[in-house]
Write a protein that holds these residues in place. Structure first.
Motif, PDB file in Angstrom:
ATOM      1  N   ASP A  59       0.910  -1.336  -0.012  1.00  0.00           N
ATOM      2  CA  ASP A  59       0.320  -0.046  -0.273  1.00  0.00           C
ATOM      3  C   ASP A  59       0.945   1.567  -0.263  1.00  0.00           C
ATOM      4  O   ASP A  59       0.640   1.841  -0.810  1.00  0.00           O
ATOM      5  N   LEU A  60       1.576   0.969   0.764  1.00  0.00           N
ATOM      6  CA  LEU A  60       2.823   2.850   0.476  1.00  0.00           C
ATOM      7  C   LEU A  60       3.516   2.338  -0.605  1.00  0.00           C
ATOM      8  O   LEU A  60       3.985   3.730  -0.892  1.00  0.00           O
ATOM      9  N   ALA A  61       4.059   1.783  -0.975  1.00  0.00           N
ATOM     10  CA  ALA A  61       4.778   1.690  -2.272  1.00  0.00           C
ATOM     11  C   ALA A  61       3.702   2.452  -3.408  1.00  0.00           C
ATOM     12  O   ALA A  61       4.317   3.062  -4.530  1.00  0.00           O
ATOM     13  N   SER A  62       2.720   1.679  -3.185  1.00  0.00           N
ATOM     14  CA  SER A  62       1.773   2.141  -4.620  1.00  0.00           C
ATOM     15  C   SER A  62       0.915   4.051  -4.335  1.00  0.00           C
ATOM     16  O   SER A  62       0.905   4.383  -4.954  1.00  0.00           O
ATOM     17  N   ARG A  63       1.436   4.583  -3.426  1.00  0.00           N
ATOM     18  CA  ARG A  63       1.262   6.220  -2.982  1.00  0.00           C
ATOM     19  C   ARG A  63       2.790   7.080  -3.556  1.00  0.00           C
ATOM     20  O   ARG A  63       2.725   7.335  -3.208  1.00  0.00           O
ATOM     21  N   GLN A  64       4.245   5.664  -3.425  1.00  0.00           N
ATOM     22  CA  GLN A  64       5.448   6.400  -3.950  1.00  0.00           C
ATOM     23  C   GLN A  64       5.310   7.949  -4.508  1.00  0.00           C
ATOM     24  O   GLN A  64       5.216   8.683  -5.295  1.00  0.00           O
ATOM     25  N   GLU A  65       4.475   7.417  -6.046  1.00  0.00           N
ATOM     26  CA  GLU A  65       4.588   8.241  -6.547  1.00  0.00           C
ATOM     27  C   GLU A  65       4.035   9.107  -6.939  1.00  0.00           C
ATOM     28  O   GLU A  65       4.163  10.204  -7.443  1.00  0.00           O
ATOM     29  N   ASP A  66       2.653   9.519  -6.320  1.00  0.00           N
ATOM     30  CA  ASP A  66       1.951  10.761  -5.476  1.00  0.00           C
ATOM     31  C   ASP A  66       2.731  10.802  -4.911  1.00  0.00           C
ATOM     32  O   ASP A  66       2.803  12.029  -4.492  1.00  0.00           O
ATOM     33  N   VAL A  67       3.790  10.684  -3.981  1.00  0.00           N
ATOM     34  CA  VAL A  67       4.478  11.236  -2.853  1.00  0.00           C
ATOM     35  C   VAL A  67       5.385  11.888  -3.666  1.00  0.00           C
ATOM     36  O   VAL A  67       6.011  13.430  -3.244  1.00  0.00           O
ATOM     37  N   VAL A  68       6.485  11.458  -4.471  1.00  0.00           N
ATOM     38  CA  VAL A  68       7.561  11.972  -5.539  1.00  0.00           C
ATOM     39  C   VAL A  68       6.618  13.203  -5.676  1.00  0.00           C
ATOM     40  O   VAL A  68       7.878  14.133  -5.986  1.00  0.00           O
ATOM     41  N   ALA A  69       5.685  13.424  -6.947  1.00  0.00           N
ATOM     42  CA  ALA A  69       5.127  14.632  -7.010  1.00  0.00           C
ATOM     43  C   ALA A  69       4.858  15.182  -6.441  1.00  0.00           C
ATOM     44  O   ALA A  69       5.200  16.379  -6.752  1.00  0.00           O
ATOM     45  N   ALA A  70       4.325  15.094  -5.296  1.00  0.00           N
ATOM     46  CA  ALA A  70       4.226  16.113  -4.213  1.00  0.00           C
ATOM     47  C   ALA A  70       5.249  16.905  -4.012  1.00  0.00           C
ATOM     48  O   ALA A  70       4.957  17.840  -3.317  1.00  0.00           O
ATOM     49  N   ALA A  71       6.402  16.355  -4.157  1.00  0.00           N
ATOM     50  CA  ALA A  71       8.049  16.471  -3.320  1.00  0.00           C
ATOM     51  C   ALA A  71       7.971  17.463  -4.384  1.00  0.00           C
ATOM     52  O   ALA A  71       9.077  18.430  -4.366  1.00  0.00           O
ATOM     53  N   ARG A  75       8.883  21.990  -4.509  1.00  0.00           N
ATOM     54  CA  ARG A  75      10.483  22.395  -4.648  1.00  0.00           C
ATOM     55  C   ARG A  75       9.918  23.207  -5.310  1.00  0.00           C
ATOM     56  O   ARG A  75      10.401  24.562  -6.345  1.00  0.00           O
ATOM     57  N   GLN A  76       9.169  23.214  -6.293  1.00  0.00           N
ATOM     58  CA  GLN A  76       8.355  24.626  -7.633  1.00  0.00           C
ATOM     59  C   GLN A  76       7.747  25.525  -7.011  1.00  0.00           C
ATOM     60  O   GLN A  76       7.644  26.466  -7.139  1.00  0.00           O
ATOM     61  N   GLY A  77       7.273  25.797  -5.650  1.00  0.00           N
ATOM     62  CA  GLY A  77       5.884  26.460  -4.935  1.00  0.00           C
ATOM     63  C   GLY A  77       5.013  25.324  -3.740  1.00  0.00           C
ATOM     64  O   GLY A  77       5.401  24.465  -3.600  1.00  0.00           O
ATOM     65  N   ASP A  78       3.783  26.044  -3.897  1.00  0.00           N
ATOM     66  CA  ASP A  78       2.995  25.591  -2.862  1.00  0.00           C
ATOM     67  C   ASP A  78       3.063  24.890  -3.371  1.00  0.00           C
ATOM     68  O   ASP A  78       2.557  24.299  -4.747  1.00  0.00           O
ATOM     69  N   LEU A  79       2.108  23.376  -2.807  1.00  0.00           N
ATOM     70  CA  LEU A  79       0.653  22.675  -2.864  1.00  0.00           C
ATOM     71  C   LEU A  79      -0.124  22.750  -2.438  1.00  0.00           C
ATOM     72  O   LEU A  79      -0.851  23.968  -2.046  1.00  0.00           O
ATOM     73  N   ASP A  80      -0.926  22.610  -3.503  1.00  0.00           N
ATOM     74  CA  ASP A  80      -2.662  22.681  -3.867  1.00  0.00           C
ATOM     75  C   ASP A  80      -3.515  21.886  -3.270  1.00  0.00           C
ATOM     76  O   ASP A  80      -3.048  21.646  -2.203  1.00  0.00           O
ATOM     77  N   ALA A  81      -4.639  21.219  -2.883  1.00  0.00           N
ATOM     78  CA  ALA A  81      -5.237  20.820  -2.041  1.00  0.00           C
ATOM     79  C   ALA A  81      -5.316  19.833  -1.886  1.00  0.00           C
ATOM     80  O   ALA A  81      -4.905  18.272  -1.389  1.00  0.00           O
ATOM     81  N   GLU A  82      -5.159  19.407  -2.988  1.00  0.00           N
ATOM     82  CA  GLU A  82      -4.900  17.723  -3.115  1.00  0.00           C
ATOM     83  C   GLU A  82      -3.826  17.134  -2.780  1.00  0.00           C
ATOM     84  O   GLU A  82      -3.485  16.126  -2.569  1.00  0.00           O
ATOM     85  N   GLN A  83      -2.452  17.874  -3.964  1.00  0.00           N
ATOM     86  CA  GLN A  83      -1.551  17.397  -3.385  1.00  0.00           C
ATOM     87  C   GLN A  83      -1.184  17.537  -1.469  1.00  0.00           C
ATOM     88  O   GLN A  83      -0.806  16.914  -1.180  1.00  0.00           O
ATOM     89  N   ARG A  84      -1.301  18.264  -0.148  1.00  0.00           N
ATOM     90  CA  ARG A  84      -1.896  18.963   0.617  1.00  0.00           C
ATOM     91  C   ARG A  84      -2.312  17.056   0.823  1.00  0.00           C
ATOM     92  O   ARG A  84      -1.818  16.813   2.445  1.00  0.00           O
ATOM     93  N   GLU A  85      -3.498  17.087   0.836  1.00  0.00           N
ATOM     94  CA  GLU A  85      -3.710  15.854   0.848  1.00  0.00           C
ATOM     95  C   GLU A  85      -3.705  14.186   0.605  1.00  0.00           C
ATOM     96  O   GLU A  85      -3.189  12.998   1.280  1.00  0.00           O
ATOM     97  N   VAL A  86      -2.460  14.176  -0.001  1.00  0.00           N
ATOM     98  CA  VAL A  86      -1.709  13.447  -1.061  1.00  0.00           C
ATOM     99  C   VAL A  86      -0.455  13.366   0.519  1.00  0.00           C
ATOM    100  O   VAL A  86      -0.269  12.058   0.756  1.00  0.00           O
ATOM    101  N   VAL A  87      -0.213  13.659   1.321  1.00  0.00           N
ATOM    102  CA  VAL A  87       0.646  13.942   1.700  1.00  0.00           C
ATOM    103  C   VAL A  87       0.620  13.495   3.019  1.00  0.00           C
ATOM    104  O   VAL A  87       0.296  13.373   4.457  1.00  0.00           O
ATOM    105  N   SER A  88      -1.063  14.282   3.714  1.00  0.00           N
ATOM    106  CA  SER A  88      -1.389  14.181   4.955  1.00  0.00           C
ATOM    107  C   SER A  88      -1.848  11.991   4.719  1.00  0.00           C
ATOM    108  O   SER A  88      -1.523  11.810   5.629  1.00  0.00           O
ATOM    109  N   ALA A  89      -2.119  12.036   3.914  1.00  0.00           N
ATOM    110  CA  ALA A  89      -3.487  10.612   3.863  1.00  0.00           C
ATOM    111  C   ALA A  89      -1.853   9.959   3.694  1.00  0.00           C
ATOM    112  O   ALA A  89      -2.000   8.370   4.447  1.00  0.00           O
TER     113      ALA A  89
END
Length: 108
Positions: A59-71, A75-89
């Motif tokens: 399950d963690l591995a399946s989330r890695q791509e989204d976490v890398v995208a959020a990171a 690096r580019q600037g602020d995260l949007d609400a969806e990216q914040r939810e990815v990080v929290s979840a």
């Protein structure tokens, strides 16, 4: 840990830092910490066959791509609400896996 039967994982320290950032609405920093924490956790939990840890690791591995995208977004600037939810979840799931690991390690 206190009994000496288990050693601390590197990802545990990184997760604590991630939780601190997220709890203080520092999602950019949290996303960057989470990327490192998740990568370390996946490596450190590799081959741990206790209880349902292999399923939880998947399950963690399946989330890695989204976490890398959020990171990357962090690096580019602020995260949007969806990216914040990815990080929290993902952080919540990672913490749950470590709790499950601790329970699986308890001899009593």
């Amino acid at each position: 840990l206190l009994s000496g039967r288990e050693s601390a994982l590197v990802c545990e320290d990184l997760i604590l830092r991630t939780r601190l950032d997220v709890d203080h609405d520092r999602f950019r920093e949290g996303a960057l910490q989470l990327e490192a924490a998740l990568g370390a956790a996946l490596a450190e939990l590799e081959g741990d066959e206790r209880r349902d840890l292999p399923k939880r690791r998947e399950d963690l591995a399946s989330r890695q791509e989204d976490v890398v995208a959020a990171a990357h977004a962090a690096r580019q600037g602020d995260l949007d609400a969806e990216q914040r939810e990815v990080v929290s979840a993902a952080l919540n799931r990672l913490e749950a896996v470590l709790r499950a690991r601790a329970i699986a390690s308890d001899p009593g």
